[in-house]
Design an enzyme around this catalytic site. Structure first.
Site, PDB file in Angstrom:
ATOM      1  N   LYS A 183     -12.926  -0.847   6.465  1.00  0.00           N
ATOM      2  CA  LYS A 183     -13.490  -1.712   5.423  1.00  0.00           C
ATOM      3  C   LYS A 183     -14.499  -2.688   6.003  1.00  0.00           C
ATOM      4  CE  LYS A 183      -9.657  -0.151   3.531  1.00  0.00           C
ATOM      5  NZ  LYS A 183      -9.449   0.704   2.405  1.00  0.00           N
ATOM      6  N   TRP A 239       0.876  -1.189   0.000  1.00  0.00           N
ATOM      7  CA  TRP A 239       0.000   0.000   0.000  1.00  0.00           C
ATOM      8  C   TRP A 239       0.906   1.229   0.000  1.00  0.00           C
ATOM      9  CZ3 TRP A 239      -1.910   2.607   4.931  1.00  0.00           C
ATOM     10  CH2 TRP A 239      -2.896   3.560   4.646  1.00  0.00           C
ATOM     11  N   ASP A 284      -0.251  -5.451   9.550  1.00  0.00           N
ATOM     12  CA  ASP A 284      -1.287  -4.495   9.211  1.00  0.00           C
ATOM     13  C   ASP A 284      -2.505  -5.313   8.790  1.00  0.00           C
ATOM     14  OD1 ASP A 284      -2.896  -2.456   8.465  1.00  0.00           O
ATOM     15  OD2 ASP A 284      -1.549  -1.583   6.968  1.00  0.00           O
TER      16      ASP A 284
HETATM   17  C1  LMR Z   1      -6.774   1.888  -0.484  1.00  0.00           C
HETATM   18  O1  LMR Z   1      -5.718   1.245  -0.537  1.00  0.00           O
HETATM   19  O2  LMR Z   1      -7.403   2.208  -1.505  1.00  0.00           O
HETATM   20  C2  LMR Z   1      -7.353   2.249   0.850  1.00  0.00           C
HETATM   21  O3  LMR Z   1      -6.574   1.733   1.865  1.00  0.00           O
HETATM   22  C3  LMR Z   1      -7.653   3.685   0.979  1.00  0.00           C
HETATM   23  C4  LMR Z   1      -6.461   4.541   1.243  1.00  0.00           C
HETATM   24  O4  LMR Z   1      -6.481   5.271   2.217  1.00  0.00           O
HETATM   25  O5  LMR Z   1      -5.494   4.502   0.469  1.00  0.00           O
END
Ligand code: LMR
Length: 398
Positions: free
Chosen positions: A246, A129, A210
């Site tokens: 989520k 991420w 996480d």
């Molecule tokens: C995502 O990966 O789309 C979500 O976790 C939202 C974000 O805050 O990036």
């Protein structure tokens, strides 16, 4: 005074939402941000949340929570991550604070790491991420990466992962996605988690999980905690970031929890007090509403089972859309393999679509997604799946 301030680069995920909102086209589709939509493309407030809010209404005062947040919400969160009957909870070995959702939990941990383990680094999977990099960067913790994804097979590079775990200096900190890896949708199997845990033990590494998508991998939050439970069984100390964005659809409420399993109760008391001290100058104490919603739902057997049913409903709709997207692409005669759409799990499909192809999807078809080719399956509906498949086929055929 501020003349030297340049505009910040757009966020690779939230910037996509901004661009989507600014597009007047009636055809536009947002498969960028990981936020669940119903089959009409509308945001969802879960029934269990509505009911919890009915119970709160009229009963709520607006007092501050303690610096560490709601004790009840923390208790329920720990049961969800560590297990209902966890001895670690009974022995009070877990230092935990309510956090501003998963991001806030990661950031508190990163700041804690910087303050108390100033010589440590964090190993982050490739890819991960995008905000993980920002979080540890701003906390000034040096970052290293470890192998995770295998582009050719669109699956896990298990051999590469194990090599990197072995080659990292003893006692390294690793960021692991507990389930439903973002962005790849690729998780280790249970057997592989056991091997990872075993190797961590040999190397004395510290795993920081996480867990932003508990419930979205298998449809069952208990099953999705398996990786964490394996590490607990093997006697690791762990850290864990939990988010209700989520799995309870509480995105804007910023409800989450950071926990650190310590050696004993005394250590847990010290660690918790330090986490609170980090929170105090940043935001004093966390917001109350989402925490109340979470603790009411998880504390009431009837509401909890309604929640479990609703989580499964969301996960199942996504699975259905994976199948539909793949079938549509195959039906169009795409020469490429799209097996990974249904092999990958959780909210995302790591499609293999290139950044240039993504640009074409956006410019020619008003389809918004991150440039790494991640499709948020939660934004796919029976109404837009054929349009999406057709556009993907057009930009990927040679
Ligand atoms: C995502 O990966 O789309 C979500 O976790 C939202 C974000 O805050 O990036």
């Amino acid at each position: 005074l501020f003349g030297h301030v340049e505009p910040a680069p757009k966020d690779p995920i939230l910037g996509v939402t901004e661009a989507f909102l600014a597009d007047p086209s009636p055809d536009k589709v947002n498969v960028g941000v990981g936020a669940y939509r119903d089959d009409n493309g509308k945001p969802v407030v879960l029934e269990c949340v509505r009911e919890a809010e009915r119970r709160i209404a009229g009963n709520l005062n607006m007092e501050y929570l303690p610096m560490g947040g709601s004790i009840k919400m923390i208790e329920e969160s720990l049961k969800l991550a560590y297990g209902e009957d966890s001895d670690f909870i009974k022995d009070k070995r877990i230092a935990a604070v309510q956090a501003l959702s998963g991001t806030g939990a990661c950031r508190l941990f990163a700041d804690f790491q910087r303050r108390f383990l100033p010589n440590s680094q964090i190993y982050i999977p490739t890819p991960t991420w995008s905000n993980h990099h920002n979080i540890w960067r701003d906390a000034q913790v040096p970052q290293r990466t470890f192998t995770y994804y295998h582009p050719e097979s669109r699956g896990l590079d298990f051999a590469g992962l194990m090599d990197d775990i072995k080659n990292a200096p003893n006692g390294s900190f690793f960021l692991l996605h507990a389930c439903a890896h973002n962005p790849t949708g690729v998780d280790p199997t249970e057997e592989q988690w056991r091997e990872i845990s075993y190797q961590f033990k040999i190397k004395n590494h510290f795993p920081f999980f996480d867990m932003a998508y508990q419930g979205f991998a298998s449809g069952d939050p208990e099953r999705d905690a398996k990786a964490i439970r394996i590490f607990l069984e093997d006697g690791h100390q762990i850290g864990c970031a939990q988010s209700y964005a989520k799995n309870m659809g509480l995105y804007g409420q910023r409800a989450g929890c950071l926990s650190i399993l310590c050696e004993d109760e005394m250590q847990a008391v010290s660690v918790k007090s330090q986490l609170q001290q980090i929170a105090r100058p940043m935001y004093s104490n966390p917001p109350v509403h989402g925490a109340l919603v979470v603790s009411i739902i998880l504390n009431d057997p009837e509401l909890k089972s309604l929640w479990l049913k609703e989580v499964k409903g969301m996960a199942d709709r996504i699975i259905g859309m994976r199948k539909a997207l793949r079938e549509n692409l195959e039906g169009l005669g795409s020469p490429l393999s799209w097996d990974h759409i249904t092999n990958q799990i959780g909210m995302f499909c790591y499609s293999g679509i290139t950044p240039e192809q993504v640009d074409r999807l956006t410019n020619e078809y008003h389809i918004y997604m991150t440039r790494n080719g991640r499709i948020s399956m939660a934004g796919v509906t029976t109404g837009n799946v054929a349009y999406l498949a057709n556009a993907i086929h057009e930009v990927t055929k040679t």
